[in-house]
Design a protein around this motif. Structure first.
Motif, PDB file in Angstrom:
ATOM      1  N   GLY A 134       4.767  19.382   6.140  1.00  0.00           N
ATOM      2  CA  GLY A 134       3.984  20.116   5.519  1.00  0.00           C
ATOM      3  C   GLY A 134       4.238  21.505   5.527  1.00  0.00           C
ATOM      4  O   GLY A 134       5.582  21.806   5.534  1.00  0.00           O
ATOM      5  N   GLN A 135       3.631  22.338   4.781  1.00  0.00           N
ATOM      6  CA  GLN A 135       2.095  22.296   4.677  1.00  0.00           C
ATOM      7  C   GLN A 135       1.717  21.276   3.681  1.00  0.00           C
ATOM      8  O   GLN A 135       2.190  21.434   2.508  1.00  0.00           O
ATOM      9  N   GLY A 136       0.682  20.293   4.096  1.00  0.00           N
ATOM     10  CA  GLY A 136       0.319  19.511   2.891  1.00  0.00           C
ATOM     11  C   GLY A 136      -1.092  18.638   3.449  1.00  0.00           C
ATOM     12  O   GLY A 136      -1.449  18.942   4.575  1.00  0.00           O
ATOM     13  N   VAL A 137      -1.382  17.885   2.467  1.00  0.00           N
ATOM     14  CA  VAL A 137      -2.614  17.020   2.704  1.00  0.00           C
ATOM     15  C   VAL A 137      -2.310  15.467   2.322  1.00  0.00           C
ATOM     16  O   VAL A 137      -1.517  15.350   1.447  1.00  0.00           O
ATOM     17  N   ILE A 138      -3.178  14.564   3.190  1.00  0.00           N
ATOM     18  CA  ILE A 138      -2.915  13.293   2.913  1.00  0.00           C
ATOM     19  C   ILE A 138      -4.244  12.661   2.930  1.00  0.00           C
ATOM     20  O   ILE A 138      -5.011  12.875   3.909  1.00  0.00           O
ATOM     21  N   TYR A 139      -4.655  12.130   1.814  1.00  0.00           N
ATOM     22  CA  TYR A 139      -5.953  11.676   1.790  1.00  0.00           C
ATOM     23  C   TYR A 139      -5.989   9.964   2.149  1.00  0.00           C
ATOM     24  O   TYR A 139      -5.030   9.261   1.849  1.00  0.00           O
ATOM     25  N   THR A 140      -7.035   9.639   2.811  1.00  0.00           N
ATOM     26  CA  THR A 140      -7.064   8.246   3.229  1.00  0.00           C
ATOM     27  C   THR A 140      -8.411   7.564   2.277  1.00  0.00           C
ATOM     28  O   THR A 140      -9.451   8.310   2.174  1.00  0.00           O
ATOM     29  N   TYR A 141      -8.173   6.347   1.785  1.00  0.00           N
ATOM     30  CA  TYR A 141      -9.138   5.895   0.753  1.00  0.00           C
ATOM     31  C   TYR A 141      -9.535   4.565   1.570  1.00  0.00           C
ATOM     32  O   TYR A 141      -9.051   3.735   2.187  1.00  0.00           O
ATOM     33  N   TYR A 195       2.154   7.285  -0.120  1.00  0.00           N
ATOM     34  CA  TYR A 195       1.714   6.467  -0.906  1.00  0.00           C
ATOM     35  C   TYR A 195       2.585   6.074  -2.303  1.00  0.00           C
ATOM     36  O   TYR A 195       2.533   5.146  -2.990  1.00  0.00           O
ATOM     37  N   ILE A 196       3.701   6.908  -2.256  1.00  0.00           N
ATOM     38  CA  ILE A 196       4.776   6.786  -3.340  1.00  0.00           C
ATOM     39  C   ILE A 196       6.040   6.661  -2.599  1.00  0.00           C
ATOM     40  O   ILE A 196       6.409   7.407  -2.108  1.00  0.00           O
ATOM     41  N   PRO A 208      -4.749   3.799  -2.836  1.00  0.00           N
ATOM     42  CA  PRO A 208      -5.455   4.671  -3.653  1.00  0.00           C
ATOM     43  C   PRO A 208      -5.753   4.184  -4.798  1.00  0.00           C
ATOM     44  O   PRO A 208      -5.161   3.505  -5.516  1.00  0.00           O
ATOM     45  N   ASP A 209      -6.994   4.585  -5.409  1.00  0.00           N
ATOM     46  CA  ASP A 209      -7.815   4.214  -6.717  1.00  0.00           C
ATOM     47  C   ASP A 209      -8.507   5.149  -6.899  1.00  0.00           C
ATOM     48  O   ASP A 209      -9.150   5.863  -6.428  1.00  0.00           O
ATOM     49  N   ARG A 210      -8.794   5.188  -8.566  1.00  0.00           N
ATOM     50  CA  ARG A 210      -9.718   6.161  -9.021  1.00  0.00           C
ATOM     51  C   ARG A 210     -10.981   6.081  -8.437  1.00  0.00           C
ATOM     52  O   ARG A 210     -11.745   7.046  -8.132  1.00  0.00           O
ATOM     53  N   GLU A 211     -11.376   4.748  -8.319  1.00  0.00           N
ATOM     54  CA  GLU A 211     -12.672   4.526  -7.892  1.00  0.00           C
ATOM     55  C   GLU A 211     -13.030   4.291  -6.487  1.00  0.00           C
ATOM     56  O   GLU A 211     -14.065   4.318  -5.925  1.00  0.00           O
ATOM     57  N   ALA A 212     -11.803   4.588  -5.656  1.00  0.00           N
ATOM     58  CA  ALA A 212     -11.966   4.231  -4.123  1.00  0.00           C
ATOM     59  C   ALA A 212     -12.624   5.618  -3.451  1.00  0.00           C
ATOM     60  O   ALA A 212     -12.030   6.550  -3.939  1.00  0.00           O
ATOM     61  N   GLU A 213     -13.410   5.341  -2.370  1.00  0.00           N
ATOM     62  CA  GLU A 213     -13.851   6.682  -1.648  1.00  0.00           C
ATOM     63  C   GLU A 213     -12.911   7.058  -1.073  1.00  0.00           C
ATOM     64  O   GLU A 213     -12.071   6.412  -0.091  1.00  0.00           O
ATOM     65  N   ILE A 214     -12.767   8.475  -0.904  1.00  0.00           N
ATOM     66  CA  ILE A 214     -11.996   9.344   0.096  1.00  0.00           C
ATOM     67  C   ILE A 214     -12.518   9.267   1.441  1.00  0.00           C
ATOM     68  O   ILE A 214     -13.649   9.945   1.671  1.00  0.00           O
ATOM     69  N   LEU A 215     -12.042   8.660   2.321  1.00  0.00           N
ATOM     70  CA  LEU A 215     -12.618   8.517   3.590  1.00  0.00           C
ATOM     71  C   LEU A 215     -12.343   9.879   4.628  1.00  0.00           C
ATOM     72  O   LEU A 215     -13.123  10.251   5.231  1.00  0.00           O
ATOM     73  N   ASP A 216     -11.226  10.329   4.220  1.00  0.00           N
ATOM     74  CA  ASP A 216     -10.860  11.297   5.237  1.00  0.00           C
ATOM     75  C   ASP A 216      -9.662  12.294   4.597  1.00  0.00           C
ATOM     76  O   ASP A 216      -8.947  11.735   3.567  1.00  0.00           O
ATOM     77  N   VAL A 275      -2.546  12.868  -6.857  1.00  0.00           N
ATOM     78  CA  VAL A 275      -2.087  12.093  -8.112  1.00  0.00           C
ATOM     79  C   VAL A 275      -1.858  10.771  -7.944  1.00  0.00           C
ATOM     80  O   VAL A 275      -1.540  10.065  -8.767  1.00  0.00           O
ATOM     81  N   GLU A 276      -1.639  10.282  -6.512  1.00  0.00           N
ATOM     82  CA  GLU A 276      -1.410   8.713  -6.382  1.00  0.00           C
ATOM     83  C   GLU A 276      -2.246   7.992  -6.862  1.00  0.00           C
ATOM     84  O   GLU A 276      -2.043   6.715  -6.986  1.00  0.00           O
ATOM     85  N   THR A 277      -3.643   8.383  -7.157  1.00  0.00           N
ATOM     86  CA  THR A 277      -4.489   7.563  -7.767  1.00  0.00           C
ATOM     87  C   THR A 277      -4.300   7.211  -9.341  1.00  0.00           C
ATOM     88  O   THR A 277      -5.178   6.348  -9.782  1.00  0.00           O
ATOM     89  N   GLU A 278      -3.465   8.076  -9.915  1.00  0.00           N
ATOM     90  CA  GLU A 278      -3.280   7.905 -11.360  1.00  0.00           C
ATOM     91  C   GLU A 278      -1.956   7.132 -11.521  1.00  0.00           C
ATOM     92  O   GLU A 278      -1.524   6.824 -12.539  1.00  0.00           O
ATOM     93  N   LEU A 279      -1.245   6.762 -10.492  1.00  0.00           N
ATOM     94  CA  LEU A 279       0.131   6.123 -10.613  1.00  0.00           C
ATOM     95  C   LEU A 279       0.203   4.720 -10.196  1.00  0.00           C
ATOM     96  O   LEU A 279      -0.449   4.229  -9.053  1.00  0.00           O
TER      97      LEU A 279
END
Length: 796
Positions: free
Chosen positions: A464-471, A548-549, A476-484, A599-603
């Motif tokens: 950190g300092q940083g952020v991790i999204y959970t899907y 995710y990468i 990770p996907d463009r259409e996946a909902e971000i849960l947290d 950006v992980e949703t685009e890769l």
């Protein structure tokens, strides 16, 4: 692999203890050119009583040779220079020995490529390594007369280019971001000017370039394809000297000399284009209000702190700017600084310390009350590397050390105009910490076999300092909902990786002039570029490994045969390689990564492989020198979600590549050079049709990627150089006239699929001319045809 790594560690530890236990003594020293007081790489050093066990000097002119019974005569020689013969006694062992060679007074009938020893090709254990002399690079015809190191490397087998004029390197199936390009140990993240047309390195300030594309040493790492190790030269310790040039689009000047005494020196080099000055001369306001320039400054200060220590400080700053009509501006710059400390602990023990900081940033501005914006981004890397070297019997060398690195990727900030409909953007920063331990040992086993084994342990953590999204679904996907959204404080661990990188290579002497070499090399890369362009752009986004990468892994196995003919006059080599990639990333169809905070949703990531054969014939001695290289290579990727999950070629897959480089010395005053390049056209995806949305035609593409190709690329360049008299003159000048693309080949740069109106692709639809015909067509854009340049070079 389960048992290989422990076994290799045991072997290295035994070798470590053995080397320390041995008190085999060696003699160390430096070989210099007496005229320029410059180090001489590739000089031969041997004892008169045992000439078969000689050594050659490294890139800095340093050598270390095992002792014989003293006193004894030591001979230092270099082709074209008078040999130095000195009687060595025990009193010399604790001294800083320096040997100065003087050019032979006789006018030579043969021209030598300096800085290369012909025996290195046979006896060296390095596979896929090239040491490129600066003088050779300066003789190669160049675009706009600008001598370019990276473009010169493109003329070597196994190295591809992205397209016309660009300096990007694609080495043995790897992308441009898979090359570690460093200056005095500090990485350079964007090594190009003018959108890739020129490299950031001014050749006048450089000592040499070492290029590793096969067996990368254990003390170097962080990229999976190659290492380009560039060194700034030291200043003259005796007197002030200078050199420079005035060219078609830029001028340069380099000055060096003693700083405070004969124990310290400096070198300062600068270069600037003046394309913007020519734009000002135009009476057209659409032209004279534009800006287009780059400049760079570099310097190095060297101090001899006693007989055993040498300290140097190096720095580089380069900046580019493109401005259009005082409304749009794009600027980017590199800042690199490095500290190096070299200490001779004893006759067979050495210590090297390197500390560095490298920063790259860009800014895009658009001045408009409604659509204006200011877009900035910055990344940096800081690190330190400590390395210990022991020399033992049978030419054995043990190296061990530590390297620590900190990557910091600042937020991407987009500030919009007050009346703009766009929203401000501020992405989250990311930081990575990497610790590396490395050890390698090499030595002779018998008279013919030489082996080198190494191991590098890389420990990487995203912090950190940083952020991790959970899907939703965990992927990770463009259409996946971000849960947290998980937020991490500064220095808090987010994700960690541990990777082992074994290396092993061998060289077997079939005969004194023929050798076989083989190597296996594993490397990991923890930062990659996500870009829609294979050529490389200033705004390309670097992506660190994280949740995710996963880090990219590259395994390379290579073999080769190397032969010298006619006492080193000719070199012939054949190399083959196979590379395996894991966790290589590519963009989804229609991906947008520049402003994405997730950006992980685009890769997408997957696997790949590459293989090839490289042939090289080089002539080192004679009035005509140069080389002919041919490469057959293929590169493939397979990434789920791309190209219907089938294998596809990246754009830099070019099966056939031919490079010819010739230099000829007509007399003391006249010389000429010629290069010829041929390569298969790059792989691309052409549209198969169009469809309309809101009266706009949108191209329609096949699901398969890169199934089409540009036409084959070929080009010939030539140059002629006239040198004035050197003897007795403080000012020495030369003129160079070069022609880029000698026969005017129109190599395609881009293709545009559009409607051709009235059989004229330049038709202005706003004109009053009636439209009589409309048909679909293809418009090809090319950059350069016959392009002459004139440069005046000087020394004083």
């Amino acid at each position: 692999m389960k048992f290989l790594l422990p076994s290799l560690l045991i072997i290295l530890c035994l070798a470590f203890n053995f080397s320390i236990a041995q008190e085999a003594k060696s003699l160390t020293g430096t070989v210099m050119d007496v005229e320029g007081n410059l180090p001489m790489p590739g000089a031969n050093v041997y004892w008169e009583s045992d000439p078969q066990k000689g050594v050659v000097t490294d890139l800095s002119g340093n050598f270390s040779i095992a002792l014989v019974e003293l006193p004894a005569k030591l001979i230092v020689s270099f082709i074209g220079f008078e040999p130095s013969i000195r009687v060595i006694t025990t009193n010399d062992l604790q001294k800083e020995l320096r040997f100065f060679l003087k050019a032979e007074a006789l006018s030579l009938e043969e021209i030598i490529i300096r800085g290369r020893n012909p025996e290195d090709n046979i006896k060296g254990i390095e596979l896929g390594k090239s040491s490129v002399p600066i003088e050779t690079i300066k003789n190669i015809p160049a675009l706009f007369g600008e001598v370019d190191i990276l473009r010169s490397l493109q003329l070597l087998p196994g190295v591809q280019t992205a397209g016309e004029g660009t300096t990007g390197l694609f080495v043995r199936g790897g992308s441009a971001d898979q090359n570690l390009i460093q200056l005095d140990g500090a990485p350079v993240y964007n090594p190009s000017h003018f959108f890739g047309f020129f490299s950031v390195f001014s050749p006048d300030a450089l000592c040499g370039v070492e290029f590793y594309k096969g067996n990368i040493p254990a003390n170097l790492g962080g990229r999976v394809s190659s290492v380009v190790d560039v060194s700034l030269r030291e200043g003259n310790f005796e007197q002030i000297r200078g050199e420079g040039g005035i060219g078609s689009i830029s001028s340069r000047l380099t000055v060096d000399g003693p700083l405070f005494s004969d124990k310290s020196s400096f070198i300062v080099s600068g270069r600037r284009t003046y394309a913007d000055a020519f734009l000002r001369l135009s009476s057209n306001p659409d032209i004279n209000q534009n800006d287009l320039y780059f400049y760079d400054l570099s310097g190095k200060f060297t101090f001899r702190a006693g007989e055993k220590d040498k300290i140097s400080f190096s720095s580089y700053y380069g900046s580019d700017f493109l401005g259009i009509s005082r409304q749009f501006g794009l600027g980017w710059n590199n800042f690199v600084t490095a500290f190096n400390w070299n200490r001779n602990i004893s006759s067979n023990k050495f210590f090297d310390l390197n500390a560095y900081h490298s920063k790259y940033q860009y800014q895009v501005q658009f001045q408009d009350p409604q659509d204006g914006f200011n877009w900035t981004s910055r990344l940096s890397e800081s690190g330190v590397r400590a390395e210990w070297t022991w020399l033992g019997p049978n030419n054995s060398v043990l190296k061990t050390g530590y390297q620590g690195q900190i990557y910091h990727f600042s937020p991407i900030v987009l500030e919009t105009a007050p009346e703009s409909d766009l929203d401000d953007l501020n992405t989250n920063p990311s930081t990575g910490v990497q610790n590396n331990l490395f050890v390698s040992v090499s030595g002779d086993i018998g008279q013919k076999l030489m082996v080198e084994a190494g191991l590098r342990l890389a420990l990487y953590n995203e912090i950190g300092q940083g952020v991790i999204y959970t899907y939703a679904g965990g992927v990770p996907d463009r259409e996946a909902e971000i849960l947290d959204t998980l937020r991490f404080d500064r220095f808090q661990n987010m994700k960690g990786y541990q990777r082992f990188e074994p290396r092993i290579s061998l060289r077997y002497l079939i005969s004194p002039n023929l050798s076989f070499k083989s190597a296996f090399n594993r490397n990991h890369q923890f930062v990659q570029v996500a870009s829609n362009s294979s050529a490389g752009l200033p705004i390309d986004r670097w992506i660190p490994a994280g949740t995710y990468i996963e880090p990219l892994r590259g395994d390379q196995t290579s073999v080769g045969f190397f032969q010298n003919l006619a006492e080193g006059k000719w070199e012939i080599s054949v190399e083959g390689y196979y590379k395996d990639f894991r966790n290589v990333v590519d963009l989804r169809q229609g991906a947008s990564v520049l402003f994405s905070d997730n950006v992980e949703t685009e890769l997408l990531s997957g696997q790949g492989y590459a293989y090839g054969l490289e042939f090289l014939v080089r002539k080192n001695i004679g009035k005509t020198t140069g080389w002919l290289g041919y490469t057959y290579s293929r590169t493939w990727r397979k990434i789920p979600g791309i190209s219907l999950d089938q294998w596809y070629n990246p754009r830099f897959d070019r099966p056939h590549d031919v490079n010819l480089v010739l230099n000829h010395e007509f007399s003391k005053h006249w010389s000429a050079a010629l290069t010829f390049v041929y390569t298969t056209g790059q792989a691309v995806t052409f549209p198969i049709g169009t469809y309309e949305v809101d009266s706009q035609k949108i191209p329609l593409y096949n699901d398969l990627r890169n199934t089409d190709r540009f036409p084959d690329y070929h080009r010939m360049d030539a140059s002629v150089t006239w040198k004035g008299k050197d003897k007795g003159r403080k000012w020495r000048g030369s003129w160079n006239f070069s022609v880029y693309n000698l026969y005017g080949r129109k190599n395609p740069f881009t293709y545009q699929f559009t409607d051709i109106i009235n059989d004229d692709f330049r038709f202005d639809q706003d004109s009053s001319v009636p439209v009589e015909s409309v048909r679909p067509g293809v418009v090809m854009t090319y950059l350069f045809t016959f392009l002459p340049a004139l440069t005046y070079n000087f020394k004083f």
